[in-house]
Scaffold this active site. Structure first.
Site, PDB file in Angstrom:
ATOM      1  NE  ARG A  46     -18.195 -14.684   3.169  1.00  0.00           N
ATOM      2  CZ  ARG A  46     -18.342 -15.690   2.725  1.00  0.00           C
ATOM      3  NH1 ARG A  46     -17.491 -15.993   1.841  1.00  0.00           N
ATOM      4  NH2 ARG A  46     -19.263 -16.575   3.158  1.00  0.00           N
ATOM      5  CE1 TYR A  97       4.009  -0.535   3.006  1.00  0.00           C
ATOM      6  CE2 TYR A  97       2.699  -2.435   2.401  1.00  0.00           C
ATOM      7  CZ  TYR A  97       2.783  -1.352   3.086  1.00  0.00           C
ATOM      8  OH  TYR A  97       1.933  -1.374   4.217  1.00  0.00           O
ATOM      9  CG  ASP A 168       2.383  -1.885  -5.196  1.00  0.00           C
ATOM     10  OD1 ASP A 168       1.643  -0.824  -5.484  1.00  0.00           O
ATOM     11  OD2 ASP A 168       2.717  -2.366  -3.996  1.00  0.00           O
ATOM     12  CE  LYS A 193      -0.074   3.966   1.511  1.00  0.00           C
ATOM     13  NZ  LYS A 193      -0.712   2.489   1.769  1.00  0.00           N
TER      14      LYS A 193
END
Length: 355
Positions: A46, A97, A168, A193
């Site tokens: 982790r 978004y 972003d 993306k």
């Protein structure tokens, strides 16, 4: 004499690779490990992974900062929002978004924050809204309205108010825009993306130049466990290697399609920020015509994601949570790397049926 800085295309290809030694692999291997031998810096899966590290070095190099990878773009967004104290204010574009807007609404409904959504094209109003903010969130271009923010002016106002500024940068990519060079604090990506670019990996990222902030964010990632899969990190890095070529081709296609779309009688409005591969059109005959368009093509695929090698589109208001100020008949188009004439033939045939 200092070394000359590498250009983005070269960074995309070279950053995050193993040292070039005889018989060394060119690419960082996939390290499938949840547990490490004690005594080092990692110790548990982790906290780190060599495959994540390679991806983070490459994307950090492109954005000009230190990168942390996450399980998804929204996991990265949530980690940034976690910086905001109880009852403090977040200012964001009203056309951000959808997932970001939904996170803000959820946090506000539980009394965690105050969310202030503002028209980002009204710079004066946005600056005024920053006065008591803890975090200012920006998209430029916005999703799906494709509006452009005055990042330097808003950043200056936000910093004067003592707020962090996060951008972003998913739509623009670091090939078109490097917000850290405008002195913002954080850059966020849905690496799903354009960075990964092949519609096969779900990932997110945060990049910053602030070492203290980096440490805080990494601690949050370690505690929450919003870490990427090793295979996903490998795929995203492999995609990043060709991002400059894919984005360049998508932009060439998008500009040519915009020119042709502006002349079609079925379309009332074409929105394009002048760069990148995302276009939005508004159909003159309303939402039903927009829905019909997304069902009539054979090359253009109807789906909700974007930034892949294939051309995709969708009517955004089909989602009930999309902002009511987005036109009902707006179709967001993610232009791919296919032959532009084939894309146009497919699109024009569907559009002609709507006239």
């Amino acid at each position: 004499m200092p070394e000359k800085p590498l250009r983005p295309a070269t960074i995309a290809v070279t950053a995050g690779r193993p040292k070039a030694e005889p018989d060394a692999p060119l690419n960082v291997p996939i390290t499938m490990a949840s547990t490490y031998v004690a005594g080092g810096d990692t110790e548990y899966g982790r906290y780190g992974n060599p495959t994540w590290t390679a991806f983070e070095e490459a994307l950090g190099g492109l954005e000009g900062g230190r990168c942390l990878s996450f399980a998804s773009g929204l996991a990265a967004v949530a980690t940034v929002f976690d910086l905001v104290g109880q009852g403090q204010t977040v200012v964001a574009p009203r056309h951000s978004y959808n997932g970001t807007i939904m996170q803000l609404a959820d946090l506000e409904s539980r009394g965690r924050i105050t969310a202030r959504l503002v028209d980002v094209t009204d710079t004066d109003a946005f600056v005024a809204a920053c006065e008591d903010a803890s975090l200012v969130w920006l998209e430029s271009p916005t999703n799906p309205a494709l509006e452009i923010a005055d990042i330097p002016t808003i950043r200056a106002a936000a910093h004067e108010a003592g707020a962090y500024v996060a951008v972003d940068n998913t739509f623009a990519t670091p090939l078109a825009q490097r917000p850290l060079e405008m002195d913002v604090d954080l850059v966020v990506h849905s690496a799903t993306k354009y960075i990964a670019g092949h519609s096969d990996a779900l990932m997110g990222a945060i990049i910053t130049r602030d070492d203290e902030l980096f440490g805080v964010l990494k601690n949050r990632r370690d505690l929450i466990g919003a870490v990427p899969g090793t295979l996903e990190a490998y795929l995203a890095l492999r995609g990043l290697r060709t991002m400059h070529l894919r984005v360049e081709r998508a932009e060439v296609n998008a500009k040519e399609l915009v020119r042709r779309l502006e002349e079609h009688p079925a379309i009332d409005e074409v929105r394009y920020p002048g760069f990148g591969g995302i276009v939005a059109i508004v159909l003159g005959q309303g939402a039903m015509a927009a829905d019909l368009l997304t069902r009539k093509t054979s090359l253009w695929v109807h789906c909700t994601s974007l930034g892949g090698v294939e051309s995709t589109f969708e009517r955004r208001r089909r989602w009930n949570s999309e902002a009511s100020s987005i036109p009902d008949a707006l179709v967001r188009m993610s232009v791919g790397i296919e032959d532009v004439d084939d894309l146009w033939d497919d699109l024009r045939t569907a559009l002609d049926d709507l006239v």
